[in-house]
Design a protein around this motif. Structure first.
Motif: not given
Length: 235
Positions: A93-95, A222, A207, A224
């Protein structure tokens, strides 16, 4: 939650198989109709000819169904629990605000000579929210861009691809979904080209819903999260 994720993964596999195997009976039926047609309209055919035509039809149907089943092979399946980038792994996970650490994703893909059915299921995401998702060329990495661009059957010579002639759900594999009140969501995509013919390595969650308009087609905000999927096993 872990048990629920496993159950959802089994659901993913079942849906993908059901969606894909519908191609085999229709192909067999078409072959049967093509063989039966002349016999049904020729009333002067001898009993021996009718018997031979019927036998040929049965052989044709059996051969077509057998070939279709053989071409399905084993499904490509990936199951992941999203973790932070620093931990590495196949599900990142980047977010974490939109794809929390501990959320799960499952992907199942079935391919046959004429197409590919891909199913994505997720748990533990933000409730009642719409996400975009696509199959990407490379596997996941520490940077969101490591997954590369979307897989395209006919590749756009201009990259990044924002031309709807190339960036569309027929030429790419789009898996946009909306979560329910419990943060559960799923999506199914069927395209009429085999994923085995392309380089593919991951499913990326984005996103927002994927755009379709000229100049921003295929864009979904983005990146995510990312789940590495061994699509090469379909070959």
């Amino acid at each position: 939650m872990k048990r629920y994720a496993v159950m959802l993964s089994l659901f993913v596999a079942a849906v993908a198989m059901a969606a894909t195997t519908t191609a085999a009976p229709s192909a067999a039926a078409a072959a049967g109709e093509a063989t039966r047609g002349p016999a049904q309209h020729s009333f002067t055919t001898s009993a021996r000819s009718v018997s031979a035509a019927t036998q040929a039809t049965e052989v044709s149907q059996a051969t077509t169904a057998q070939a279709a089943r053989a071409s399905l092979g084993r499904p490509v399946i990936a199951i992941g629990r999203f973790g932070p980038v620093e931990d590495g792994g196949d599900a990142l996970t980047y977010d974490p605000a939109l794809v929390p650490v501990g959320a799960h994703a499952s992907v199942a893909a079935y391919t046959w000579p004429f197409g590919t059915t891909t199913v994505l299921a997720v748990t533990g995401l933000v409730p009642r929210r719409t996400y975009g998702a696509h199959v990407h060329v490379d596997s996941c990495g520490s940077a969101p861009t490591d997954a590369g661009p979307h897989v395209q059957f006919i590749e756009d010579p201009v990259q990044p691809s924002v031309d709807p002639r190339y960036a569309n759900p027929r030429n790419e594999i789009w898996l946009d979904f909306r979560t329910d009140a419990n943060g559960v969501g799923y999506a199914v995509s069927t395209v009429y080209w085999p994923i085995a013919s392309k380089d593919a390595g991951s499913v990326v969650i984005h996103e927002h819903r994927t755009s379709r308009g000229r100049g921003h087609a295929g864009m979904a905000g983005a990146r995510l999260a990312c789940l590495t999927v061994p699509f090469d096993q379909a070959r």
